[in-house]
Scaffold this active site. Structure first.
Site, short mmCIF file in Angstrom:
data_model
loop_
_atom_site.label_atom_id
_atom_site.label_comp_id
_atom_site.label_asym_id
_atom_site.label_seq_id
_atom_site.Cartn_x
_atom_site.Cartn_y
_atom_site.Cartn_z
N ASP B 89 0.86 -1.17 0.00
CA ASP B 89 0.00 0.00 0.00
C ASP B 89 0.90 1.23 0.00
O ASP B 89 2.13 1.13 0.05
CB ASP B 89 -0.98 -0.04 1.17
CG ASP B 89 -0.29 0.17 2.51
OD1 ASP B 89 0.94 0.32 2.54
OD2 ASP B 89 -0.97 0.15 3.54
N ASP B 262 -7.73 -7.46 0.35
CA ASP B 262 -6.79 -7.70 1.45
C ASP B 262 -7.50 -7.34 2.74
O ASP B 262 -8.43 -6.51 2.74
CB ASP B 262 -5.54 -6.82 1.34
CG ASP B 262 -5.79 -5.44 1.88
OD1 ASP B 262 -6.47 -4.64 1.20
OD2 ASP B 262 -5.39 -5.15 3.03
N CYS B 300 -13.32 -28.20 5.36
CA CYS B 300 -12.10 -27.48 4.99
C CYS B 300 -10.98 -28.46 4.63
O CYS B 300 -10.79 -29.48 5.28
CB CYS B 300 -11.66 -26.59 6.15
SG CYS B 300 -10.11 -25.70 5.87
N CYS B 302 -7.71 -27.72 4.61
CA CYS B 302 -6.39 -27.21 5.00
C CYS B 302 -5.66 -28.20 5.92
O CYS B 302 -6.26 -29.11 6.49
CB CYS B 302 -6.49 -25.83 5.64
SG CYS B 302 -6.83 -25.81 7.41
N CYS B 305 -6.98 -28.44 9.55
CA CYS B 305 -8.18 -29.26 9.72
C CYS B 305 -7.89 -30.74 9.48
O CYS B 305 -8.57 -31.61 10.03
CB CYS B 305 -9.29 -28.76 8.80
SG CYS B 305 -9.98 -27.19 9.40
N HIS B 331 -5.32 -21.61 9.21
CA HIS B 331 -6.64 -22.09 8.82
C HIS B 331 -7.50 -20.96 8.25
O HIS B 331 -8.19 -21.14 7.23
CB HIS B 331 -7.37 -22.73 10.01
CG HIS B 331 -8.85 -22.85 9.78
ND1 HIS B 331 -9.41 -23.86 9.02
CD2 HIS B 331 -9.88 -22.04 10.14
CE1 HIS B 331 -10.71 -23.69 8.94
NE2 HIS B 331 -11.03 -22.59 9.61
#
Lengths: 372, 372
Positions: B89, B262, B300, B302, B305, B331
């Protein structure tokens, strides 16, 4: 459980400890995972540095999350997703460090939780039951860790109770896959150490720890007593020196015939911005590192040294970023893992004395910090 | 830099943003790495959830470690060991949130560091120079983010300066591999938004952001203004809505034609024990999770998980263990990455409306926490 002594070089030993969750090549350093987590580090990262066994603390897990939760979740390995070996201490050391919050008797030790003041009691029987309920690979017998300096009668009384409790621990065992280790006490008194070792060896336990050291005595006392005690223990069983974890201390103790170690030093240093190397520790916040493009240790093979500069790690600590403690903890554990790997190779090849003297020549005392 | 629009479904867009460090498939959520680190998460873990671009903050990096250090270390990618794309930014948003500590003029904005009170100035020229010196893939133009509620003259003045600064930013560019995006301002005033967008589009920048939202307005205002503004922007350029990162907000904004996002929300929630799922957030310290063997989110994919139970994660937070914030942050980022991946697939297959309505039907308002 079995222990195979593969090679010796002087008093130094190279062995393999076969446990329920795989082989541990010794000498080995066990990362400390007090509350069912090696602080800031994942099980995958522990596998990445080839850790074969970690330590967890009965006292902390007893209080939180407690036996029922861990048992419900399938035991400690499943709870923390760690498929290799776990050794738990007996809680004795933690409880004795509570001092004013505990009451000792022949039956056991009553204490108040540091978390909420609730009352609990450890007995030889219930700490074995707890460790077996967690399903750990090595359980430690409940012992009495006398605060130093102590009078000879205090030390003798500690040894007497430690032996009596070890017998009760052995009698309380119900689980084949959990090996029970005894803990030799006796302070800095060779006569008391000899008596403690002899009484425990009589119980024919599968392994023995040297307790009551690394509690504030001098380096010379630590080295002398660990070497003296190791020599009292059976050659065909693993020897574990509790609470030792600096480069110099590990090498000195291996030189005295010790096989296993644990200590919070590498992870605590990592969280505090102190990086271990064989030539001394780096205080990573030091201004000298702010634009240093080198890795923490140019000779280190760990993923942290392969990936990040001192400048970046220094920045993470200045900015109070969690990745900093995480990466330094991992590097520090890798440093001790590599040290033990090299020690094993040196013993195997009969080059132990050269290796040991080389490490001693480079490694400053614990208090010294390497110059940038 | 190039942007390829691969498919549309209603206003929703499926594209590919080709940047200097690889392709970004859009819609995409960019994890926030304020101080050159996505808090608690390693670059390897970011690659593991297929993050293609992250955001870092000019204001924070300007103050610490500063331009010279990062440039000395070979730029921001090398400094933080991240080989994929980085967007920075412009520092405008952070400086305007300093309020009493900054002075605005046509030249730029002078401010005092929140770290040590030292005085600094951002100008359109020096923030472009800074971002180019860091070697980032996308730089943002310096903008004026007016605090809401604001009067029409205040909003108009913010738009005037934002356009003037964007022109100076464009003129200050020297580096081909850093793409400069403009930021549309105008508060909640459609007339001012239209003027801002039209003036910036005239500059023919490679991409445009929608700024000045997600700063306390209602969800309805956020959705209305982001959709209204997105429609004013060229179809063949990427559109980035700054500061948005809940499940519901992302889907609503994709529905309005936004490509990039974002937000600190997933990582901040992760550090605070709040796990994101498509059916609502879990407060992991909640007693109901203490013995819950299920993963955070059964749907999920991931690694968290796949590996850990709610019971274990709950324990980590109760015990104040660093692994807890680390795993929940990962996660949460994975949850938004999977949401965007599914959104891309839905747009590609012409099933966007069904997908969107399905997510809305399950996702509670931001304030609501799912029942155990």
């Amino acid at each position: 459980m079995s222990f195979t002594l593969r090679a010796t070089d002087g008093a130094a030993r190279r062995g393999t400890l076969a446990l329920a969750h795989g082989d541990v090549e010794t000498p080995a350093f066990m990362p400390v995972g007090t509350a069912a987590t090696v602080k800031a580090i994942s099980p995958d990262e522990l596998r990445g540095i080839d850790a074969r066994i970690i330590l967890a603390n009965t006292y902390h897990l007893w209080l939180r999350p407690g036996r029922e939760t861990i048992a419900d979740m399938g035991g400690l390995h499943a709870f923390m997703s760690w498929d290799r070996n776990i050794l738990t201490d007996s809680g004795g050391f933690q409880v004795f460090s509570l001092e004013a919050r505990r009451v000792l008797s022949d039956a056991g030790v009553r204490f108040k939780s540091h978390l909420d003041g609730s009352e609990h009691e450890f007995t030889p029987e219930n700490v074995v039951g707890f460790q077996e309920a967690l399903g750990v690979d090595v359980a430690m017998a409940l012992d009495v860790c006398v605060k130093l300096p102590a009078t000879p009668p205090e030390i003798d009384e500690g040894v007497r109770l430690t032996t009596a409790w070890a017998k009760r621990c052995a009698a309380a065992r119900t689980r084949e896959r959990t090996a029970l280790f005894g803990i030799v006490q006796g302070g800095l008194d060779e006569r008391a150490r000899a008596r403690s070792a002899s009484e425990l060896v009589e119980l024919d336990l599968p392994g023995y720890a040297i307790g009551g050291l690394s509690v504030g005595e001098t380096r010379e006392e630590l080295y002398r007593m660990s070497r003296f005690t190791a020599a009292l223990l059976p050659a065909d069983k693993p020897r574990y020196l509790m609470g030792v974890g600096t480069v110099r201390d590990l090498i000195a103790a291996v030189d005295g015939g010790v096989d296993l170690f644990d200590c919070v030093y590498p992870t605590r240093c990592g969280r505090n911005g102190r990086a271990l190397t064989r030539t001394g520790d780096l205080a990573i916040r030091n201004a000298a590192f702010a634009r240093d493009p080198r890795p923490l240790d140019e000779r280190c093979g760990c993923v942290v040294c392969a990936t990040y500069s001192r400048a970046y790690l220094s920045h993470l600590f200045r900015a109070d970023e969690m990745l900093g403690p995480r990466l330094l903890s991992l590097h520090n554990l890798a440093t001790l893992a590599e040290l033990m790997r090299d020690a094993r190779a040196a013993i195997e090849s009969g080059a132990w004395a050269t290796f040991r003297d080389g490490v001693f020549a480079e490694a400053p005392d614990r208090a010294a910090v390497a110059k940038a």
